[in-house]
Design a protein around this motif. Sequence first.
Motif, PDB file in Angstrom:
ATOM      1  N   ASP A   1      58.892  66.605  23.376  1.00  0.00           N
ATOM      2  CA  ASP A   1      59.627  67.851  23.335  1.00  0.00           C
ATOM      3  C   ASP A   1      58.824  69.053  23.784  1.00  0.00           C
ATOM      4  O   ASP A   1      59.264  70.169  23.684  1.00  0.00           O
ATOM      5  CB  ASP A   1      60.142  68.122  21.914  1.00  0.00           C
ATOM      6  CG  ASP A   1      61.207  67.130  21.513  1.00  0.00           C
ATOM      7  OD1 ASP A   1      61.885  66.623  22.410  1.00  0.00           O
ATOM      8  OD2 ASP A   1      61.354  66.865  20.305  1.00  0.00           O
ATOM      9  N   THR A   2      57.616  68.846  24.280  1.00  0.00           N
ATOM     10  CA  THR A   2      56.776  69.983  24.625  1.00  0.00           C
ATOM     11  C   THR A   2      56.060  69.749  25.933  1.00  0.00           C
ATOM     12  O   THR A   2      54.894  69.436  25.992  1.00  0.00           O
ATOM     13  CB  THR A   2      55.742  70.252  23.521  1.00  0.00           C
ATOM     14  OG1 THR A   2      55.064  69.031  23.241  1.00  0.00           O
ATOM     15  CG2 THR A   2      56.373  70.779  22.279  1.00  0.00           C
ATOM     16  N   PRO A   3      56.758  69.899  27.072  1.00  0.00           N
ATOM     17  CA  PRO A   3      56.130  69.696  28.364  1.00  0.00           C
ATOM     18  C   PRO A   3      55.147  70.794  28.672  1.00  0.00           C
ATOM     19  O   PRO A   3      55.210  71.893  28.140  1.00  0.00           O
ATOM     20  CB  PRO A   3      57.327  69.745  29.342  1.00  0.00           C
ATOM     21  CG  PRO A   3      58.318  70.606  28.645  1.00  0.00           C
ATOM     22  CD  PRO A   3      58.143  70.359  27.184  1.00  0.00           C
ATOM     23  N   ALA A   4      54.247  70.463  29.571  1.00  0.00           N
ATOM     24  CA  ALA A   4      53.233  71.443  29.937  1.00  0.00           C
ATOM     25  C   ALA A   4      53.787  72.551  30.800  1.00  0.00           C
ATOM     26  O   ALA A   4      53.234  73.613  30.876  1.00  0.00           O
ATOM     27  CB  ALA A   4      52.100  70.740  30.680  1.00  0.00           C
ATOM     28  N   GLY A   5      54.897  72.312  31.456  1.00  0.00           N
ATOM     29  CA  GLY A   5      55.485  73.356  32.279  1.00  0.00           C
ATOM     30  C   GLY A   5      55.312  73.066  33.741  1.00  0.00           C
ATOM     31  O   GLY A   5      54.606  72.160  34.157  1.00  0.00           O
ATOM     32  N   PRO A   6      55.991  73.821  34.591  1.00  0.00           N
ATOM     33  CA  PRO A   6      55.983  73.561  36.013  1.00  0.00           C
ATOM     34  C   PRO A   6      54.728  74.040  36.690  1.00  0.00           C
ATOM     35  O   PRO A   6      54.037  74.924  36.211  1.00  0.00           O
ATOM     36  CB  PRO A   6      57.191  74.379  36.519  1.00  0.00           C
ATOM     37  CG  PRO A   6      57.272  75.513  35.547  1.00  0.00           C
ATOM     38  CD  PRO A   6      56.816  74.973  34.234  1.00  0.00           C
TER      39      PRO A   6
ATOM     40  N   VAL B   1      43.887  68.423  24.239  1.00  0.00           N
ATOM     41  CA  VAL B   1      44.143  68.662  22.817  1.00  0.00           C
ATOM     42  C   VAL B   1      44.822  67.445  22.194  1.00  0.00           C
ATOM     43  O   VAL B   1      45.410  66.624  22.889  1.00  0.00           O
ATOM     44  CB  VAL B   1      45.029  69.914  22.625  1.00  0.00           C
ATOM     45  CG1 VAL B   1      44.368  71.132  23.245  1.00  0.00           C
ATOM     46  CG2 VAL B   1      46.418  69.704  23.213  1.00  0.00           C
ATOM     47  N   PRO B   2      44.759  67.302  20.875  1.00  0.00           N
ATOM     48  CA  PRO B   2      45.454  66.208  20.206  1.00  0.00           C
ATOM     49  C   PRO B   2      46.967  66.311  20.430  1.00  0.00           C
ATOM     50  O   PRO B   2      47.501  67.411  20.628  1.00  0.00           O
ATOM     51  CB  PRO B   2      45.107  66.408  18.725  1.00  0.00           C
ATOM     52  CG  PRO B   2      43.861  67.228  18.735  1.00  0.00           C
ATOM     53  CD  PRO B   2      43.956  68.108  19.940  1.00  0.00           C
ATOM     54  N   PRO B   3      47.685  65.178  20.391  1.00  0.00           N
ATOM     55  CA  PRO B   3      49.133  65.199  20.644  1.00  0.00           C
ATOM     56  C   PRO B   3      49.888  66.188  19.768  1.00  0.00           C
ATOM     57  O   PRO B   3      50.831  66.831  20.240  1.00  0.00           O
ATOM     58  CB  PRO B   3      49.554  63.757  20.356  1.00  0.00           C
ATOM     59  CG  PRO B   3      48.326  62.947  20.638  1.00  0.00           C
ATOM     60  CD  PRO B   3      47.169  63.804  20.226  1.00  0.00           C
ATOM     61  N   ALA B   4      49.498  66.338  18.509  1.00  0.00           N
ATOM     62  CA  ALA B   4      50.220  67.235  17.613  1.00  0.00           C
ATOM     63  C   ALA B   4      50.102  68.697  18.036  1.00  0.00           C
ATOM     64  O   ALA B   4      50.917  69.534  17.627  1.00  0.00           O
ATOM     65  CB  ALA B   4      49.703  67.068  16.182  1.00  0.00           C
ATOM     66  N   ASP B   5      49.092  69.028  18.858  1.00  0.00           N
ATOM     67  CA  ASP B   5      48.867  70.419  19.257  1.00  0.00           C
ATOM     68  C   ASP B   5      49.346  70.720  20.677  1.00  0.00           C
ATOM     69  O   ASP B   5      49.138  71.839  21.165  1.00  0.00           O
ATOM     70  CB  ASP B   5      47.367  70.748  19.173  1.00  0.00           C
ATOM     71  CG  ASP B   5      46.863  70.810  17.749  1.00  0.00           C
ATOM     72  OD1 ASP B   5      47.597  71.345  16.892  1.00  0.00           O
ATOM     73  OD2 ASP B   5      45.752  70.319  17.483  1.00  0.00           O
ATOM     74  N   ILE B   6      49.967  69.752  21.327  1.00  0.00           N
ATOM     75  CA  ILE B   6      50.329  69.953  22.730  1.00  0.00           C
ATOM     76  C   ILE B   6      51.330  71.094  22.896  1.00  0.00           C
ATOM     77  O   ILE B   6      51.245  71.879  23.842  1.00  0.00           O
ATOM     78  CB  ILE B   6      50.871  68.645  23.337  1.00  0.00           C
ATOM     79  CG1 ILE B   6      49.710  67.681  23.563  1.00  0.00           C
ATOM     80  CG2 ILE B   6      51.591  68.898  24.648  1.00  0.00           C
ATOM     81  CD1 ILE B   6      50.118  66.319  24.061  1.00  0.00           C
ATOM     82  N   GLY B   7      52.282  71.214  21.968  1.00  0.00           N
ATOM     83  CA  GLY B   7      53.271  72.280  22.081  1.00  0.00           C
ATOM     84  C   GLY B   7      52.632  73.653  22.064  1.00  0.00           C
ATOM     85  O   GLY B   7      52.907  74.488  22.932  1.00  0.00           O
ATOM     86  N   LYS B   8      51.776  73.910  21.083  1.00  0.00           N
ATOM     87  CA  LYS B   8      51.134  75.219  20.997  1.00  0.00           C
ATOM     88  C   LYS B   8      50.122  75.414  22.121  1.00  0.00           C
ATOM     89  O   LYS B   8      49.930  76.533  22.610  1.00  0.00           O
ATOM     90  CB  LYS B   8      50.472  75.392  19.637  1.00  0.00           C
ATOM     91  CG  LYS B   8      51.491  75.581  18.516  1.00  0.00           C
ATOM     92  CD  LYS B   8      50.866  76.029  17.223  1.00  0.00           C
ATOM     93  CE  LYS B   8      51.947  76.337  16.186  1.00  0.00           C
ATOM     94  NZ  LYS B   8      51.396  76.821  14.918  1.00  0.00           N
ATOM     95  N   ALA B   9      49.464  74.347  22.550  1.00  0.00           N
ATOM     96  CA  ALA B   9      48.533  74.463  23.669  1.00  0.00           C
ATOM     97  C   ALA B   9      49.265  74.857  24.945  1.00  0.00           C
ATOM     98  O   ALA B   9      48.806  75.711  25.706  1.00  0.00           O
ATOM     99  CB  ALA B   9      47.789  73.150  23.873  1.00  0.00           C
ATOM    100  N   SER B  10      50.440  74.243  25.181  1.00  0.00           N
ATOM    101  CA  SER B  10      51.230  74.563  26.365  1.00  0.00           C
ATOM    102  C   SER B  10      51.727  76.000  26.315  1.00  0.00           C
ATOM    103  O   SER B  10      51.644  76.740  27.298  1.00  0.00           O
ATOM    104  CB  SER B  10      52.416  73.595  26.468  1.00  0.00           C
ATOM    105  OG  SER B  10      53.217  73.897  27.585  1.00  0.00           O
ATOM    106  N   GLY B  11      52.229  76.421  25.142  1.00  0.00           N
ATOM    107  CA  GLY B  11      52.689  77.791  25.011  1.00  0.00           C
ATOM    108  C   GLY B  11      51.557  78.792  25.136  1.00  0.00           C
ATOM    109  O   GLY B  11      51.707  79.850  25.754  1.00  0.00           O
TER     110      GLY B  11
ATOM    111  N   LEU C   1      55.621  82.103  22.585  1.00  0.00           N
ATOM    112  CA  LEU C   1      55.453  81.180  21.467  1.00  0.00           C
ATOM    113  C   LEU C   1      56.449  81.468  20.351  1.00  0.00           C
ATOM    114  O   LEU C   1      56.973  80.547  19.720  1.00  0.00           O
ATOM    115  CB  LEU C   1      54.022  81.268  20.942  1.00  0.00           C
ATOM    116  CG  LEU C   1      52.939  80.775  21.905  1.00  0.00           C
ATOM    117  CD1 LEU C   1      51.560  81.063  21.336  1.00  0.00           C
ATOM    118  CD2 LEU C   1      53.092  79.299  22.183  1.00  0.00           C
ATOM    119  N   THR C   2      56.724  82.744  20.107  1.00  0.00           N
ATOM    120  CA  THR C   2      57.703  83.089  19.077  1.00  0.00           C
ATOM    121  C   THR C   2      59.090  82.594  19.467  1.00  0.00           C
ATOM    122  O   THR C   2      59.837  82.060  18.625  1.00  0.00           O
ATOM    123  CB  THR C   2      57.720  84.611  18.862  1.00  0.00           C
ATOM    124  OG1 THR C   2      56.422  85.047  18.464  1.00  0.00           O
ATOM    125  CG2 THR C   2      58.728  85.001  17.795  1.00  0.00           C
ATOM    126  N   ALA C   3      59.458  82.757  20.739  1.00  0.00           N
ATOM    127  CA  ALA C   3      60.768  82.291  21.191  1.00  0.00           C
ATOM    128  C   ALA C   3      60.886  80.779  21.075  1.00  0.00           C
ATOM    129  O   ALA C   3      61.943  80.257  20.678  1.00  0.00           O
ATOM    130  CB  ALA C   3      61.001  82.732  22.634  1.00  0.00           C
TER     131      ALA C   3
END
Length: 485
Positions: A468-473, A386-396, A66-68
């Motif tokens: 800009d914040t995909p869930a990942g592979p 999660v709400p759209p605004a939190d998807i990045g942190k949820a994915s990380g 998350l820091t990176a």
Amino acid sequence: MSKQDPVTRAQAWALGLASVASFMVVLDLQVVATALTTIRRDLGASIGQLEWTINAYTLAFAVLLLTAAALGDRFGRRRVLTAGLGLFAAGSAACALAPGAAALLAARAVQGVGAAMVLPLALALLNAAVPAERRGWAMGIFGSVTALGVVVGPVLGGAITQGLAWPWIFWLNVPIGLVTIVLARRRLAESYGPPAALDLPGAALGTGAALGLVWGLVHGSSAGWASAETTGTLAAGVVLAVAFTAWELRARAPMLPMRLFAIRGFSAGNAAAFLASASVTGTVFFMAQFLQVAQGDDPLGAGLRLLPWGVAPFLIAPRAGRLADRIGERPLVVSGLALQAAGFAWIAAVASPGLAYPALLAPMVLSGAGIALSLPPVTRAVVGSVPPADIGKASGGFSMMRQLGGAFGVAILAAVFGASGGYASPAAFSAGFGPAIAAATGLALAGALAGLALHGRALAGRPAPARDTPAGPVSSPATTASTGS
């Protein structure tokens, strides 16, 4: 852009370079698996030091993801990606040159830091380059290439260890990393995310908590579970975990917002993923050694015999994601983890010195199919709840929990192994291997129970992943790492 529009050169370069970067990070964990027995023999490493060849990498990877990602959003994703590739290549060279176990573990931690800078930024750059209507196609290719690293990693690691020497599994990363850096600087456009504050206290507390808990589990068998070292580090880990939670509750920009755990899909999905990753990563750690120590296989033979484990997820995982869209996550997560547990229980029951390899084929395929069924829907459950605004942190946060699960799994299974067996003979190894895989079975069953809390049917109107914040592979068996990748 219509479905008939051609892929642009920029999109093709973004997909290719992101896939290569991810492949390298995942491959590194897999090639190490079949080299562990040789590393133990050549460096005189203890079981605890062998664990840290995995955990030094996964812990650094997990706690800095998350820091990176936040650094990339602020200073430029391409800039942080190329810095991570350089650090990963430097850490790989240090691993290859390591004169002893301690130096190898330090170099593996450097690799983990580099990996944490590579994977989330590669995903973000790919997502920024590819428009929404092509993102499913791009992520499918990205996930398949990542899964390919899981399938070929043990074989490649075994072939290199046997044909050359184990340091060459690390030298392999250096030219790939350097070439990828040059191409990324020339072919990828720089991109930035929304400005976000860095939660450095949260990162420090989270790192200390994970290190204390894993250190205590790793050294409990050798130092004694009632020793000051074990109880002190475990207590410190618990205290730091409480402090991390308290800080994240009051921080203005927490790296992992605690309020997300009030969402059922997020909390249950992360619990299931943590336990599933613990079960799988710990099993892979010991399975590669079982084939060599107890069964007498050489490194290449062990790698080839692990192939059935990776093939099932490679074939099934993409279909599992589509099936979750129709029937929901809970049936797939629960049934998948139950199959994983059944396969591991089967292996634990039949494991013995000189066991004929065909007796392992069916349980390996069964557990691999279970892994493939459960991971795509559990990813969907976490990110889609999660709400759209939190998807990045949820994915990380999801990626972090999976990596931490892998580190804890290796530590827990090794503690069980050390209580019952050892490396003195094939019989001694088998005596510890069976109980260790039985512990992996329990972890998978606990994950299935956590999955029962997920939604039972597909939900309409869930938020789509942010651009800009995909869930990942999708991950395969040992992606911790990985991919545990």
